[in-house]
Design an enzyme around this catalytic site. Structure first.
Site, mmCIF file in Angstrom:
data_model
loop_
_atom_site.group_PDB
_atom_site.id
_atom_site.type_symbol
_atom_site.label_atom_id
_atom_site.label_comp_id
_atom_site.label_asym_id
_atom_site.label_seq_id
_atom_site.Cartn_x
_atom_site.Cartn_y
_atom_site.Cartn_z
ATOM 1 N N GLU A 1 1.283 -1.209 -0.105
ATOM 2 C CA GLU A 1 0.396 -0.106 0.082
ATOM 3 C C GLU A 1 0.837 0.955 0.523
ATOM 4 O O GLU A 1 2.355 1.369 0.068
ATOM 5 C CB GLU A 1 -0.406 0.002 1.028
ATOM 6 C CG GLU A 1 -0.199 0.161 2.836
ATOM 7 C CD GLU A 1 -1.513 -0.440 3.768
ATOM 8 O OE1 GLU A 1 -1.895 -0.941 3.570
ATOM 9 O OE2 GLU A 1 -0.738 -0.316 4.567
ATOM 10 N N HIS B 1 -3.927 3.327 8.296
ATOM 11 C CA HIS B 1 -2.538 2.837 8.485
ATOM 12 C C HIS B 1 -1.604 4.124 9.187
ATOM 13 O O HIS B 1 -1.737 4.926 8.576
ATOM 14 C CB HIS B 1 -2.200 2.375 8.038
ATOM 15 C CG HIS B 1 -2.861 0.264 8.139
ATOM 16 N ND1 HIS B 1 -2.908 -0.079 6.482
ATOM 17 C CD2 HIS B 1 -3.527 -0.337 9.060
ATOM 18 C CE1 HIS B 1 -3.215 -1.418 7.048
ATOM 19 N NE2 HIS B 1 -3.822 -1.006 8.019
#
Lengths: 371, 295
Positions: free
Chosen positions: B210, B248
């Site tokens: 990511e 995150h």
């Protein structure tokens, strides 16, 4: 959480890092009480960068000029960030400027010193920087290594090494992501002075740092209202320009769902990660906050239940549809307690998609016909 | 399979908390050998709803049970202490599930783990599963199937989504490792990739990344130099705006660096197949399994 310059400097002073004598003002009249004489510097206290270039730092040679400048600067908005107050400091005579910071290096997995023998620079684009990884537990020799690599010697070598050690102590003690002095000034009297400073406090560590208790709300001023509200609720919301509101559990899956919406011809209106294991109440708060965004035409809820129970999500959906019967919802539910969720929603008329790609395509086509 | 198998004996630290107890039960029902729980002050009790004994210290739990791995569920500010205790008690693998660990604590723990030759997965991770054998963490076991695909990922639910697509297409998994979404963590891609490369049960590797940092770029260079098996990658966050943290702690594009586009380009240039949807990951794996490519 980013701190204002005046806050960073107060913290520097507490750790024995010298800063210019300064006064923070919120009204031009307060300049009359200032005791350090002229000329002085007026600096906008803002969260954004690029302050100097935008004219947010000015010099005044007397009180009249100072008051006029203060009035102008206090009303300034710099790169979308409103001026909170002004920091007034005497003009400093500069012999030399350096750059010094401590941050966590994610690639190395440890803190590092970053320094440069020139100050006031854009550190990302400078090629004259020196980096020194900091082993744990900290010992001051690491700062001496740094001073040597900067090519310093004599008194200045010791002074810079000492300041670097203090900056590291501050970084560790207060759980910071970044402690930066830029520029670090060497005065004509060979003293060191932190002329400007930046501190970023780690968000996850804030709850164990009593100094920052209650600071969060006053430091989220630049966040759009719904993002601020989400943060207080423990939800991760980032708003975008499109019309498909997206809610998922888990950050990676939320991003992947946004990307798929775009790849299938739709426009994501937001990122909202409701987190793993969210219950009915938290899920409902998440759907409601996306629903408050006037650009959102269709809400796409994608739940792959691992630790999130699908029946909790179904409960939130039942309640939401009661409150907002007209809202277009596209729901993908799969995993933990999926069968219970299906029963709970059986009479609602809501179609449940077990497959993500099918759900995304449905949301994109519904958003195209929505007015 | 890598790192864990059906014989792995596991301790759960924080086993009497809500999360810890619930997942101890789920791990047991999957077949994981959870042999002890550790909660200071609750020694002599059982993990709620199970027959698993609770000890006050990891050392005692290890001595009585012969466990070698610890799964950590304790609250964020207690992870550093719990992790150091586990290392000192001789654990060879730590799996830190807890989210919200201060990164400076993580840096201290990984530094200790490295110096003692201990492997650590996480923090802020779903754990590790060797399908049909053992599960350490919070992954939903029913999604995974035994098979030849090794998975490594920075994400939790996205890993489940891709595992589901793989399992639906009959591509089971050898082992799946969730390395976690924090900027500072234990095992990184290269270590896991190397383990898969040496694992006779793994034919194809799926790498899930990511935005944020440059771990995927480094992984791409590492694959090109060191990995003989075919790799399929998926990167989340092509539509993420810069400067915003996407859930995150590690998922942020800063100073124009860490974009999905840069990662996808680096991976493609290293000869790695990059998929745009979870279903496409499964399609690319199908292709590679029918006509293996050698690097």
């Amino acid at each position: 959480m980013n701190l204002y310059e005046f806050e960073a400097k107060r913290i520097f002073a507490d750790f024995g890092i010298a800063t210019p004598p300064g006064v923070r003002i919120t009204r031009p009249e307060e300049l009359r009480k200032i005791h350090f004489g002229f000329p002085f510097t007026l600096k906008c206290q803002v969260m954004s960068g690029g302050r100097g270039k935008a004219g947010g730092i000015q010099f005044a040679k007397d009180l009249n000029e100072g008051e006029a400048l203060a009035k102008k600067l206090l009303s300034m908005t710099i790169n979308g960030s409103r001026t909170e107050s002004l920091l007034v400091e005497p003009k400093v005579s500069i012999a030399r400027e350096l750059y010094l910071s401590v941050t966590l290096d994610r690639a190395r997995g440890c803190p590092i010193f970053i320094a440069a023998a020139e100050g006031g620079i854009e550190i990302e684009s400078s090629n004259a920087i020196v980096t020194v990884p900091i082993p744990y537990p900290y010992q001051p020799y690491v700062a001496r290594d740094l001073a040597r690599q900067l090519g310093l010697s004599g008194t200045l070598f010791n002074k810079v090494a000492d300041m670097a050690s203090r900056l590291y102590r501050l970084f560790e003690t207060l759980d910071l992501d970044l402690a930066e002095i830029n520029p670090l000034v060497v005065t004509s009297g060979e003293d060191l002075l932190a002329l400007d400073g930046k501190i970023t406090v780690n968000d996850d560590a804030m709850a164990r740092q009593p100094l920052f208790r209650g600071w969060q709300a006053s430091h989220m001023v630049d966040l759009p209202e719904r993002e601020r509200k989400s943060k207080m609720l423990g939800l991760n919301l980032v708003e975008l320009d499109g019309n498909i509101g997206i809610i998922c559990n888990g950050a990676g899956l939320t991003m992947a769902t946004m990307d798929m919406v775009k790849n299938f011809g739709g426009q994501p209106g937001n990122f909202l990660d409701a987190g793993g294991g969210s219950d009915q109440e938290k899920t409902l708060q998440a759907i409601e906050i996306v629903n408050e965004n006037p650009s959102v035409k269709v809400i796409l809820l994608n739940i792959l239940g691992g630790i999130t129970a699908c029946d909790e999500v179904a409960g939130a959906l039942v309640e939401f549809m009661k409150r907002n019967p007209k809202r277009t919802l596209v729901v993908r539910l799969r995993g933990n307690n999926q069968d219970i969720a299906e029963k709970m929603l059986a009479d609602s008329g809501l179609k449940l998609f077990p497959d993500l790609e099918d759900a995304v395509k449905e949301a994109v086509s519904k958003a195209k016909v929505a007015v | 399979m890598i790192l864990v198998n059906k014989n792995t004996k596991v301790i759960v630290q924080g086993a009497t908390g809500k999360m810890g107890a619930a997942h101890t039960k789920r791990m047991l029902s999957y077949g994981t050998q959870v042999v002890a729980g550790v909660t200071p002050g609750k020694g002599g009790e059982k993990v709620p709803g199970t027959d698993v004994p609770v000890f006050d210290t990891v050392r005692e739990a290890a001595e009585k049970t012969g466990a070698t791995c610890s799964v950590i569920f304790v609250p964020p500010y207690l992870v550093l202490d719990a992790g150091c205790e586990a290392i000192d008690a001789g654990m060879s693998l730590l799996v830190v599930i807890t989210e919200g660990m201060p990164p400076q604590d993580t840096a201290k723990l990984t530094s200790m783990a490295k110096s003692r030759g201990v492997r650590m997965i996480g923090p802020n991770c779903p754990g590790i599963i060797t399908p049909g054998q053992t599960l350490l963490g919070i992954l939903p076991g029913m999604i995974f199937k035994p098979g030849p695909v090794g998975m490594v990922s920075r994400s939790g639910t996205l890993t489940y989504e891709i595992a589901l697509a793989l399992s639906d297409a009959d591509h089971g998994q050898s082992t799946c490792v969730g390395i976690g979404g924090d900027p500072v963590k234990g095992m990184e891609y290269p270590e896991v990739l190397t383990a898969f490369n040496n694992d006779p049960d793994t034919e194809v590797i799926v790498l899930i990344g990511e935005i944020g940092g440059n771990a995927e770029e480094e992984a791409a260079a590492f694959v090109k130099e060191n990995i003989k098996k075919p790799v399929v990658a998926y990167i989340a966050g092509q539509t993420a705006p810069p400067g915003k943290r996407m859930g995150h702690a590690g998922a942020i594009i800063s100073g124009g660096k860490g974009t999905a586009q840069s990662k996808m380009k680096a991976l493609q240039e290293a000869g790695i197949e990059v998929a745009l949807t979870p279903r496409e990951v499964a399609e690319k794996v199908s292709k590679l399994r029918s006509q293996p490519v050698h690097r």
